[in-house]
Design a protein around this motif. Structure first.
Motif, PDB file in Angstrom:
ATOM      1  N   UNK A  90      38.795  45.798  63.404  1.00  0.00           N
ATOM      2  CA  UNK A  90      38.334  46.644  62.287  1.00  0.00           C
ATOM      3  C   UNK A  90      38.860  46.177  60.948  1.00  0.00           C
ATOM      4  N   UNK A  91      39.916  45.324  60.948  1.00  0.00           N
ATOM      5  CA  UNK A  91      40.474  44.862  59.659  1.00  0.00           C
ATOM      6  C   UNK A  91      39.467  43.945  58.957  1.00  0.00           C
ATOM      7  N   UNK A  92      39.485  43.986  57.629  1.00  0.00           N
ATOM      8  CA  UNK A  92      38.628  43.101  56.831  1.00  0.00           C
ATOM      9  C   UNK A  92      39.424  41.870  56.439  1.00  0.00           C
ATOM     10  N   UNK A 117      43.258  50.591  51.741  1.00  0.00           N
ATOM     11  CA  UNK A 117      43.122  51.490  50.580  1.00  0.00           C
ATOM     12  C   UNK A 117      42.258  50.869  49.470  1.00  0.00           C
ATOM     13  N   UNK A 118      42.025  49.552  49.555  1.00  0.00           N
ATOM     14  CA  UNK A 118      41.179  48.914  48.532  1.00  0.00           C
ATOM     15  C   UNK A 118      39.717  49.164  48.894  1.00  0.00           C
ATOM     16  N   UNK A 293      44.068  43.316  38.387  1.00  0.00           N
ATOM     17  CA  UNK A 293      42.606  43.352  38.238  1.00  0.00           C
ATOM     18  C   UNK A 293      42.035  44.674  38.774  1.00  0.00           C
ATOM     19  N   UNK A 294      42.597  45.158  39.908  1.00  0.00           N
ATOM     20  CA  UNK A 294      42.120  46.439  40.470  1.00  0.00           C
ATOM     21  C   UNK A 294      42.340  47.556  39.472  1.00  0.00           C
ATOM     22  N   UNK A 295      43.513  47.498  38.824  1.00  0.00           N
ATOM     23  CA  UNK A 295      43.817  48.535  37.832  1.00  0.00           C
ATOM     24  C   UNK A 295      42.788  48.502  36.693  1.00  0.00           C
ATOM     25  N   UNK A 296      42.539  47.311  36.174  1.00  0.00           N
ATOM     26  CA  UNK A 296      41.570  47.165  35.076  1.00  0.00           C
ATOM     27  C   UNK A 296      40.172  47.611  35.504  1.00  0.00           C
TER      28      UNK A 296
END
Ligand SMILES: NC(=O)c1ccc[n+]([C@@H]2O[C@H](COP(=O)([O-])OP(=O)(O)OC[C@H]3O[C@@H](n4cnc5c(N)ncnc54)[C@H](OP(=O)(O)O)[C@@H]3O)[C@@H](O)[C@H]2O)c1
Length: 337
Positions: A90-92, A117-118, A293-296
């Motif tokens: 199931x992991x990506x 969580x991403x 980058x996730x934050x932005x």
């Protein structure tokens, strides 16, 4: 689980764009796994200009793909069977999957597990929050190092790396000029991504456009293209400018190297610092870049665009799309038929 593993194997080294003779499309049994391994069902493939450099005769920063070997490529897939607790079912998985439906992975391979969580769509995971975004991030922040008020020029600016690199430079307070092919891409850069100006290199007056867009010269060149465009940008570099040499896409389909930039002497006169970089060297620091980058992205400060091609068999055509400028933002192929 489908019972066969479609694979594109390199059949012949192309002398220009890839064509129907470049690859053999074969169907093989799904591989079985040994202890310590996991089976990944590949779902999305990232199309990158460097794919073309990997099938030339000469080694680049990686050895060429051998004739008969599966085409090297980045992809995103899901673990469907596992004998390795680091790769739970199931992991990506994001990494060098190759152009195939299934790949066997182990701890020895440089693969990223996408943290649960991403939450992002596959093109974003392969693009802005993957190798592409990391390239823009480290190239711009650690090599280009734009300062408030400086002029930054980004070539192939409407592409995957360029569009993110330009937005990062804006976040650092620079004046950003993108170079792209055609009025539509140029309008997108200015109207949607907040670039200050855009230069259409396909227009007859592109050199004048570049001059008009950079009245105070250029302090940072995020170089993705090479050739005539790089030469024109080099001629306008200011004292103490920096060149983040990311790519030279204009020459990747050529058999002969392009002529040297005639404006090279300007780098000497103006004490310019030029640094080539290969993003693989930053692999241990990807988490740092992806975190920022996730934050932005979450704050709406960075926008991503994607071009999605449907169908495994279209992988070779998709590679040619990059060289014809048929993508805006990240180009990916959905291979789940
Ligand atoms: N150093 C590294 O580790 C690293 C990592 C990733 C990528 N890169 C490099 O970064 C560059 C961009 O890669 P990407 O993945 O973001 O691809 P991309 O920019 O999304 O796609 C390529 C774009 O380049 C432009 N282009 C193609 N041929 C051109 C030509 N002859 N002259 C001018 N522009 C041309 C096209 O846009 P237009 O429609 O505007 O022409 C096309 O959309 C490439 O040079 C790549 O090799 C380097």
């Amino acid at each position: 689980m489908s019972e066969e593993n479609r694979r594109f194997l390199l059949a012949e080294r192309p002398t220009g764009p890839v064509d129907e003779k470049t690859y053999d499309l074969v169907k093989e049994p799904v591989p079985s796994i040994a202890d310590g391994e996991a089976l990944v069902k590949v779902k999305w493939i990232s199309i990158d200009p460097t794919n073309r450099t990997w099938i030339g005769e000469e080694p680049t920063y990686l050895p060429p793909v051998a004739i008969g070997e599966v085409m090297r490529g980045l992809g995103l897939g899901e673990v469907v069977e596992s004998k390795n607790e680091n790769f739970p079912v199931g992991a990506l998985v994001n990494g060098l999957t190759g152009w195939q439906d299934y790949t066997v992975v182990s701890d020895a391979m440089p693969l990223m597990l996408v943290p649960p969580e991403v939450k992002a769509d596959p093109a974003t995971l392969l693009g802005t929050l993957g190798m592409t975004g990391c390239t823009a991030y480290f190239g711009m922040t650690e090599i280009g190092e734009p300062k408030e008020g400086e002029t930054v020029v980004v070539s192939a600016a409407a592409g995957a790396v360029g569009s993110i690199a330009g937005q990062i430079a804006k976040l650092k307070g620079a004046r950003v000029v993108g170079i792209a092919g055609g009025p539509k891409k140029c309008a997108w850069l200015v109207d949607q991504l907040g670039f200050d100006e855009a230069v259409d290199y396909k227009a007859d007056d592109w050199r004048k456009q570049l001059k008009d867009a950079t009245p105070d010269g250029i302090d940072v060149d995020f170089e993705n293209v090479g050739g005539e465009i790089m030469e024109a940008v080099f001629a306008r570099l200011n004292k103490d400018a920096r060149v983040a040499l990311c790519g030279l896409i204009s020459g990747y389909n050529d058999t002969e190297p392009p002529p040297g930039p005639r404006s090279f002497g300007n780098l000497l006169i103006n004490r310019v610092k030029l640094q080539g970089f290969i993003i693989l060297d930053y692999y241990p620091r990807f988490g740092e870049a992806i975190g920022q980058l996730s934050e932005w992205v979450g704050e709406g400060k960075i926008r991503s665009e994607q071009t999605v091609v449907e169908g495994f068999e279209r992988l070779p055509d998709a590679l040619n799309m990059l060289f014809a400028g048929e993508n805006t933002g990240k180009l990916v192929v959905n291979i789940e038929d």
